[in-house]
Design an enzyme around this catalytic site. Sequence first.
Site, PDB file in Angstrom:
ATOM      1  N   GLU A 164      26.997 -82.283 -11.166  1.00 17.70           N
ATOM      2  CA  GLU A 164      26.606 -83.469 -11.901  1.00 17.70           C
ATOM      3  C   GLU A 164      25.081 -83.452 -11.964  1.00 17.70           C
ATOM      4  O   GLU A 164      24.425 -83.290 -10.934  1.00 17.70           O
ATOM      5  CB  GLU A 164      27.086 -84.737 -11.183  1.00 17.70           C
ATOM      6  CG  GLU A 164      26.864 -85.937 -12.065  1.00 17.70           C
ATOM      7  CD  GLU A 164      27.118 -87.283 -11.407  1.00 17.70           C
ATOM      8  OE1 GLU A 164      27.730 -87.343 -10.324  1.00 17.70           O
ATOM      9  OE2 GLU A 164      26.669 -88.274 -12.003  1.00 17.70           O
ATOM     10  N   ARG A 193      33.012 -77.398   2.635  1.00 16.50           N
ATOM     11  CA  ARG A 193      31.590 -77.460   2.279  1.00 16.50           C
ATOM     12  C   ARG A 193      30.766 -76.629   3.244  1.00 16.50           C
ATOM     13  O   ARG A 193      31.152 -76.447   4.394  1.00 16.50           O
ATOM     14  CB  ARG A 193      31.073 -78.896   2.398  1.00 16.50           C
ATOM     15  CG  ARG A 193      31.603 -79.851   1.386  1.00 16.50           C
ATOM     16  CD  ARG A 193      31.097 -81.245   1.703  1.00 16.50           C
ATOM     17  NE  ARG A 193      29.878 -81.552   0.984  1.00 16.50           N
ATOM     18  CZ  ARG A 193      29.852 -82.033  -0.266  1.00 16.50           C
ATOM     19  NH1 ARG A 193      30.964 -82.239  -0.911  1.00 16.50           N
ATOM     20  NH2 ARG A 193      28.708 -82.298  -0.845  1.00 16.50           N
ATOM     21  N   LYS A 242      22.901 -85.981  -2.046  1.00 17.05           N
ATOM     22  CA  LYS A 242      21.862 -86.257  -3.034  1.00 17.05           C
ATOM     23  C   LYS A 242      21.319 -87.667  -2.881  1.00 17.05           C
ATOM     24  O   LYS A 242      20.159 -87.926  -3.156  1.00 17.05           O
ATOM     25  CB  LYS A 242      22.421 -86.046  -4.440  1.00 17.05           C
ATOM     26  CG  LYS A 242      22.227 -84.611  -4.903  1.00 17.05           C
ATOM     27  CD  LYS A 242      22.727 -84.412  -6.306  1.00 17.05           C
ATOM     28  CE  LYS A 242      24.202 -84.098  -6.312  1.00 17.05           C
ATOM     29  NZ  LYS A 242      24.717 -83.556  -7.542  1.00 17.05           N
TER      30      LYS A 242
HETATM   31  P1  ATP Z   1      26.085 -84.110  -3.109  1.00 14.08           P
HETATM   32  O1  ATP Z   1      26.667 -84.133  -1.756  1.00 14.08           O
HETATM   33  O2  ATP Z   1      24.791 -83.397  -3.169  1.00 14.08           O
HETATM   34  O3  ATP Z   1      26.051 -85.422  -3.781  1.00 14.08           O
HETATM   35  P2  ATP Z   1      28.036 -83.386  -4.988  1.00 14.08           P
HETATM   36  O4  ATP Z   1      29.346 -82.889  -4.550  1.00 14.08           O
HETATM   37  O5  ATP Z   1      27.964 -84.758  -5.510  1.00 14.08           O
HETATM   38  O6  ATP Z   1      27.010 -83.108  -3.849  1.00 14.08           O
HETATM   39  P3  ATP Z   1      28.022 -82.043  -7.425  1.00 14.08           P
HETATM   40  O7  ATP Z   1      26.911 -81.906  -8.362  1.00 14.08           O
HETATM   41  O8  ATP Z   1      29.139 -82.939  -7.792  1.00 14.08           O
HETATM   42  O9  ATP Z   1      27.398 -82.478  -6.067  1.00 14.08           O
HETATM   43  O10 ATP Z   1      28.566 -80.641  -6.943  1.00 14.08           O
HETATM   44  C1  ATP Z   1      28.810 -79.547  -7.761  1.00 14.08           C
HETATM   45  C2  ATP Z   1      29.718 -78.603  -7.045  1.00 14.08           C
HETATM   46  O11 ATP Z   1      29.124 -78.163  -5.845  1.00 14.08           O
HETATM   47  C3  ATP Z   1      31.026 -79.271  -6.660  1.00 14.08           C
HETATM   48  O12 ATP Z   1      32.077 -78.383  -6.954  1.00 14.08           O
HETATM   49  C4  ATP Z   1      30.899 -79.495  -5.200  1.00 14.08           C
HETATM   50  O13 ATP Z   1      32.158 -79.457  -4.591  1.00 14.08           O
HETATM   51  C5  ATP Z   1      30.014 -78.340  -4.779  1.00 14.08           C
HETATM   52  N1  ATP Z   1      29.262 -78.642  -3.542  1.00 14.08           N
HETATM   53  C6  ATP Z   1      28.452 -79.698  -3.331  1.00 14.08           C
HETATM   54  N2  ATP Z   1      27.978 -79.677  -2.071  1.00 14.08           N
HETATM   55  C7  ATP Z   1      28.494 -78.570  -1.476  1.00 14.08           C
HETATM   56  C8  ATP Z   1      28.391 -77.998  -0.170  1.00 14.08           C
HETATM   57  N3  ATP Z   1      27.649 -78.554   0.787  1.00 14.08           N
HETATM   58  N4  ATP Z   1      29.060 -76.852   0.082  1.00 14.08           N
HETATM   59  C9  ATP Z   1      29.798 -76.274  -0.872  1.00 14.08           C
HETATM   60  N5  ATP Z   1      29.945 -76.759  -2.112  1.00 14.08           N
HETATM   61  C10 ATP Z   1      29.307 -77.907  -2.420  1.00 14.08           C
HETATM   62 MG    MG Z   2      29.760 -85.163  -6.725  1.00 14.60          MG
END
Ligand code: ATP
Ligand code: MG
Length: 562
Positions: free
Chosen positions: A34, A260, A270
């Site tokens: 996102e 993760r 974030k």
């Molecule tokens: P945040 O915790 O930073 O808000 P998010 O999951 O909201 O992370 P996205 O932009 O939605 O961030 O993530 C994009 C992709 O990266 C998703 O498929 C998510 O599952 C993956 N992702 C995010 N954080 C991790 C992590 N710590 N380890 C592995 N994959 C991750």
């Molecule tokens: Mg997310």
Amino acid sequence: MSHAARSADFIRAKVLDDKASGRATEIRTRFPPEPNGYLHLGHAKAIVLNFDIAREHGGTCNLRFDDTNPDAEDQEFVDAIVEDVRWLGFEPDAVLFASDYFDQLYEWAEQLVSRGMAYVDEQPAEIISAQRGSFGKPGVDSPFRDRAPEENLALLQTMRAAELADGQAVLRAKVDMAHEVMTMRDPVLYRIRHSHHQRTGDMWCIYPTYDWAHGLSDAIEGISHSLCTLEFEDHRPLYNWLLDATGVDHPRPEQIEFARLNFTHTVMSKRVLRRLVANGMVDGWDDPQMPTLRAARRRGFPAEAIVELVRHVGVAKTNSVVEIELLESFVRRQHNRYALRRAAVLDPIKLIITNWPVDDEGNGVVEMVDAINNPEDPDAGVRSVPFDGVLWIERDDYRAQAEPKYYRLTPGREVRLRYAYFVTAVDHVVDEDGQVVEVHATYDPATVGGNAPDGRKVKATIHWVSCAAAVDGTVHRYDRLFPESLPDAHDPEIALDARRTYGAKLEAALEDVEAGDVVQFERVGYFSRDVGDGPVFHETAGLRDEWAAIQKAKAKASQIQS
Ligand code: ATP
Ligand code: MG
């Protein structure tokens, strides 16, 4: 980790099965961020995994922006994410946007409504949420649940036509208010948001939810394996329900969850990172203290080291925490091989060699000495640096009175000035605060090159920079921004003094280091040259492999236990 070992994890096994059974003929994955912030180290895991699996099978991997939430998103983040993915070494087969599918998604929503599988709910969000029930306690039907399809369709069109205000109505899937998985209890598919979207502008005032947009975007792109993190496990039944309900499955994507990537001393949410930036607790998303890929790059973490670490850790189904020292160890290993060695004195005091020769005009003679550029790489050669009788050395390399086991300079003690001569300290001068500012020493001309012909040894070798040739620079060293090893993910303790800044004296060659390049300051650590004017360096990693030390300590502890 080798390719063979990597092929053993549960995702790769599934991919192989799906190919063998014919469920998936082409392997297509996607990385779906996102655009509401910068990518962090955790995202590297999702990136590496998606791209690696596609490449192992000659398939494709898209970069797809999950841009369904205009309030939090920005073009700035879109651009930065594209750049960071490329920096990591991956070229997306296509850069796509969920917002490009808004028309198609809306069309499918109307179809669901017409078939009695979705309805418009005009209750306030709090009531809808209260009616969902809880785990083990079924929810309550909305009074609008059984409204006629024609009426729902008309209402949905009203929502789309901007005739309702934010929050006045939502579109919900009609699934099962008693389902054991909460996300199946008539989830919201569309909400009203009179917000400007960075790509679709003011075209839309209703926006799809993650669940509605994600699986269908996967289907539109022909994604075979939709890899996501474990918190989406509860969304899988809905992912599948929506594919069934719309009937778009050509081929049908399959969601698979993995753990993760988490590090000690690191918070990657974030929301927290945004707060640090907004409150001025760090200088920005690329402050070297941040766990973002931007910051890692600025700090001199090679993309290869991050990718290598992610592959080494592998994929698992249970969440775990990786020691941040392991990443630093991968970083250090890279730089140990390639970084040029240079001299930098971070906290300088003057060393004056009282018996150093002077020329006819009374100026100190300048001698050129050869210094090795990188002992790990014979091809890196040597450089010539000026040596004379007035040098900068580290404050910490001198003691007016040496404590036990202190082997460096102290009155009467002989040490080696690296690549140059043996010197013996005589005395020192202090300023009005009693701080040593100048040390006096004598040198032994017979020890030219740094070795005594009579074979006598010294216990310490220290580095130096000629005062006349030195350039001024700024050097930042870093302690942990998150001092706790397992910081709270939402409200972590922050060390506001984690950065220590030095007005350093640098060997002249350090002026010519390119922005982003990493050098080793001998005896200090690895440092990355910042962008901008004047030599500014950020600490990449110290010299000591702390991860190895931690493993040793652990092994020792378990030996004692058994
Ligand atoms: P945040 O915790 O930073 O808000 P998010 O999951 O909201 O992370 P996205 O932009 O939605 O961030 O993530 C994009 C992709 O990266 C998703 O498929 C998510 O599952 C993956 N992702 C995010 N954080 C991790 C992590 N710590 N380890 C592995 N994959 C991750
Ligand atoms: Mg997310």
